[in-house]
Design a protein around this motif. Structure first.
Motif, mmCIF file in Angstrom:
data_model
loop_
_atom_site.group_PDB
_atom_site.id
_atom_site.type_symbol
_atom_site.label_atom_id
_atom_site.label_comp_id
_atom_site.label_asym_id
_atom_site.label_seq_id
_atom_site.Cartn_x
_atom_site.Cartn_y
_atom_site.Cartn_z
ATOM 1 N N TYR A 3 -19.909 -63.165 -4.527
ATOM 2 C CA TYR A 3 -19.320 -62.076 -5.297
ATOM 3 C C TYR A 3 -20.292 -60.898 -5.276
ATOM 4 C CZ TYR A 3 -16.345 -65.837 -7.009
ATOM 5 O OH TYR A 3 -15.481 -66.894 -7.086
ATOM 6 N N ILE A 4 -19.807 -59.751 -4.815
ATOM 7 C CA ILE A 4 -20.636 -58.546 -4.758
ATOM 8 C C ILE A 4 -20.049 -57.518 -5.720
ATOM 9 C CG2 ILE A 4 -21.515 -56.683 -3.292
ATOM 10 C CD1 ILE A 4 -22.516 -59.405 -2.376
ATOM 11 N N SER A 5 -20.827 -57.141 -6.732
ATOM 12 C CA SER A 5 -20.374 -56.123 -7.680
ATOM 13 C C SER A 5 -20.366 -54.760 -7.006
ATOM 14 C CB SER A 5 -21.282 -56.075 -8.903
ATOM 15 O OG SER A 5 -21.103 -57.230 -9.680
ATOM 16 N N ILE A 6 -19.296 -54.043 -7.221
ATOM 17 C CA ILE A 6 -19.212 -52.671 -6.743
ATOM 18 C C ILE A 6 -19.681 -51.793 -7.895
ATOM 19 C CG2 ILE A 6 -17.670 -50.839 -5.953
ATOM 20 C CD1 ILE A 6 -16.034 -53.004 -4.557
ATOM 21 N N GLU A 7 -20.808 -51.131 -7.679
ATOM 22 C CA GLU A 7 -21.454 -50.380 -8.748
ATOM 23 C C GLU A 7 -21.171 -48.885 -8.698
ATOM 24 O OE1 GLU A 7 -23.076 -51.889 -11.158
ATOM 25 O OE2 GLU A 7 -22.894 -53.878 -10.258
ATOM 26 N N ASN A 8 -20.745 -48.368 -7.533
ATOM 27 C CA ASN A 8 -20.495 -46.942 -7.416
ATOM 28 C C ASN A 8 -19.559 -46.677 -6.239
ATOM 29 O OD1 ASN A 8 -22.117 -46.662 -4.957
ATOM 30 N ND2 ASN A 8 -23.861 -47.012 -6.327
ATOM 31 N N SER A 9 -19.188 -45.428 -6.074
ATOM 32 C CA SER A 9 -18.206 -45.086 -5.041
ATOM 33 C C SER A 9 -18.803 -45.037 -3.635
ATOM 34 C CB SER A 9 -17.544 -43.745 -5.368
ATOM 35 O OG SER A 9 -18.520 -42.736 -5.449
ATOM 36 N N LEU A 36 -9.779 -45.312 -11.099
ATOM 37 C CA LEU A 36 -10.570 -46.521 -10.909
ATOM 38 C C LEU A 36 -11.974 -46.167 -10.403
ATOM 39 C CD1 LEU A 36 -10.755 -49.599 -11.012
ATOM 40 C CD2 LEU A 36 -9.911 -49.636 -8.667
ATOM 41 N N LEU A 37 -12.051 -45.261 -9.452
ATOM 42 C CA LEU A 37 -13.365 -44.855 -8.930
ATOM 43 C C LEU A 37 -14.244 -44.259 -10.028
ATOM 44 C CD1 LEU A 37 -12.546 -43.262 -5.448
ATOM 45 C CD2 LEU A 37 -13.578 -45.496 -5.929
ATOM 46 N N LYS A 38 -13.638 -43.475 -10.934
ATOM 47 C CA LYS A 38 -14.402 -42.873 -12.026
ATOM 48 C C LYS A 38 -14.943 -43.943 -12.978
ATOM 49 C CE LYS A 38 -11.815 -38.556 -12.076
ATOM 50 N NZ LYS A 38 -10.772 -37.792 -12.796
ATOM 51 N N MET A 39 -14.219 -45.049 -13.110
ATOM 52 C CA MET A 39 -14.604 -46.106 -14.039
ATOM 53 C C MET A 39 -15.702 -47.015 -13.481
ATOM 54 S SD MET A 39 -10.805 -47.052 -15.414
ATOM 55 C CE MET A 39 -11.323 -48.248 -16.634
ATOM 56 N N ILE A 40 -15.729 -47.178 -12.166
ATOM 57 C CA ILE A 40 -16.698 -48.085 -11.542
ATOM 58 C C ILE A 40 -18.112 -47.619 -11.874
ATOM 59 C CG2 ILE A 40 -17.656 -48.822 -9.323
ATOM 60 C CD1 ILE A 40 -14.771 -48.881 -8.253
ATOM 61 N N GLY A 41 -18.872 -48.526 -12.443
ATOM 62 C CA GLY A 41 -20.262 -48.227 -12.777
ATOM 63 C C GLY A 41 -20.465 -47.454 -14.064
ATOM 64 N N THR A 42 -19.369 -47.011 -14.697
ATOM 65 C CA THR A 42 -19.515 -46.239 -15.934
ATOM 66 C C THR A 42 -18.904 -46.926 -17.154
ATOM 67 O OG1 THR A 42 -17.471 -44.982 -15.584
ATOM 68 C CG2 THR A 42 -19.501 -44.059 -14.634
ATOM 69 N N VAL A 43 -18.051 -47.915 -16.949
ATOM 70 C CA VAL A 43 -17.433 -48.655 -18.055
ATOM 71 C C VAL A 43 -18.103 -50.025 -18.104
ATOM 72 C CG1 VAL A 43 -15.284 -49.580 -18.996
ATOM 73 C CG2 VAL A 43 -15.257 -47.416 -17.726
ATOM 74 N N PRO A 44 -18.994 -50.239 -19.084
ATOM 75 C CA PRO A 44 -19.802 -51.463 -19.071
ATOM 76 C C PRO A 44 -19.011 -52.764 -19.173
ATOM 77 C CG PRO A 44 -20.270 -50.122 -21.024
ATOM 78 C CD PRO A 44 -19.318 -49.346 -20.180
ATOM 79 N N GLU A 45 -17.859 -52.733 -19.806
ATOM 80 C CA GLU A 45 -17.063 -53.963 -19.958
ATOM 81 C C GLU A 45 -16.341 -54.361 -18.669
ATOM 82 O OE1 GLU A 45 -17.238 -51.714 -23.789
ATOM 83 O OE2 GLU A 45 -16.487 -51.196 -21.814
ATOM 84 N N MET A 46 -16.174 -53.421 -17.752
ATOM 85 C CA MET A 46 -15.386 -53.645 -16.542
ATOM 86 C C MET A 46 -16.272 -53.975 -15.350
ATOM 87 S SD MET A 46 -12.777 -51.087 -14.522
ATOM 88 C CE MET A 46 -13.994 -50.414 -13.412
ATOM 89 N N SER A 47 -15.792 -54.898 -14.538
ATOM 90 C CA SER A 47 -16.492 -55.246 -13.313
ATOM 91 C C SER A 47 -15.493 -55.329 -12.163
ATOM 92 C CB SER A 47 -17.185 -56.610 -13.473
ATOM 93 O OG SER A 47 -17.731 -57.038 -12.248
ATOM 94 N N VAL A 48 -15.805 -54.658 -11.064
ATOM 95 C CA VAL A 48 -15.029 -54.793 -9.841
ATOM 96 C C VAL A 48 -15.939 -55.513 -8.857
ATOM 97 C CG1 VAL A 48 -13.840 -53.616 -7.958
ATOM 98 C CG2 VAL A 48 -13.732 -52.674 -10.275
ATOM 99 N N GLN A 49 -15.446 -56.627 -8.345
ATOM 100 C CA GLN A 49 -16.235 -57.401 -7.398
ATOM 101 C C GLN A 49 -15.428 -57.678 -6.151
ATOM 102 O OE1 GLN A 49 -17.466 -60.898 -9.675
ATOM 103 N NE2 GLN A 49 -19.462 -59.937 -9.930
ATOM 104 N N VAL A 50 -16.070 -57.518 -5.011
ATOM 105 C CA VAL A 50 -15.461 -57.929 -3.762
ATOM 106 C C VAL A 50 -15.907 -59.375 -3.533
ATOM 107 C CG1 VAL A 50 -17.318 -57.101 -2.254
ATOM 108 C CG2 VAL A 50 -15.010 -57.282 -1.375
ATOM 109 N N VAL A 51 -15.012 -60.176 -2.987
ATOM 110 C CA VAL A 51 -15.302 -61.582 -2.729
ATOM 111 C C VAL A 51 -15.484 -61.755 -1.226
ATOM 112 C CG1 VAL A 51 -14.521 -63.954 -3.031
ATOM 113 C CG2 VAL A 51 -13.865 -62.211 -4.719
ATOM 114 N N LEU A 52 -16.609 -62.355 -0.859
ATOM 115 C CA LEU A 52 -16.923 -62.583 0.548
ATOM 116 C C LEU A 52 -16.868 -64.074 0.858
ATOM 117 C CD1 LEU A 52 -20.102 -60.325 1.005
ATOM 118 C CD2 LEU A 52 -17.721 -59.667 1.269
#
Length: 176
Positions: A3-9, A36-52
């Motif tokens: 699981y790789i967290s996406i932290e920024n655009s 969604l892009l604006k939220m990535i890395g700025t909303v602490p409760e939210m996590s977007v992860q790519v699965v490899l």
């Protein structure tokens, strides 16, 4: 799986996530890509992860942590990798020591019935009360979905606080 967290655009995985996000979810079940892009890395409760799997992107998740609750907003597997138990493995990882909540479409289509069955085989249950999913795009529009959880309690009152937080923070829903 990794699981790789996406932290920024600037993430190299964003084009993969964007394509899957738009193909896997109807417009009423996703926010605009720009939001969604604006939220990535700025909303602490939210996590977007790519699965490899074997260093190749096969899916992604959008999840939220609210105290002891874990809300799964999106989970999608790339169509070429469906049927390989990746979704099951991801869900089992998400379920470890968590109270989990997610939304699914009502059982009005073959795909919806299949999806509900998938989650039920993992130990989740459909909650027996009505739930309206707020629109990401129009605060006056909502549609019916079904909530599923791994929590044994089934009374609506038990879920009121987490549902309120999901609507307020995930959907930025503010009732009139």
């Amino acid at each position: 799986m990794q699981y790789i967290s996406i932290e920024n655009s600037d993430s190299p995985y964003l084009p993969f996530v964007q394509e899957l996000y738009h193909s896997a979810f109807p417009v009423e079940e996703r926010r605009s890509w720009e939001n969604l892009l604006k939220m990535i890395g700025t909303v602490p409760e939210m996590s977007v992860q790519v699965v490899l799997a074997e260093e190749k992107a096969i899916g992604f998740t959008t999840t939220w942590i609210f105290d002891e609750w874990f809300f799964v907003e999106h989970l999608a597997i790339d169509p070429v990798n469906r049927g390989k138990k990746f979704g099951e493995r991801i869900m089992k990882d998400l379920l470890v020591n968590r109270r989990l909540l997610l939304e699914v479409e009502p059982s009005s289509s073959v795909d919806a019935v299949r999806r509900i069955g998938f989650y039920e085989r993992l130990g989740l249950v459909c909650l027996p009360f009505d739930y309206l999913h707020p629109s990401y795009h129009d605060s006056h529009v909502s549609h019916s979905l079904v909530l599923m959880t791994n929590v044994a309690e089934r009374a609506e009152m038990y879920f009121n606080e987490i549902i309120r937080r999901v609507k307020k923070q995930v959907y930025l829903y503010h009732p009139l």
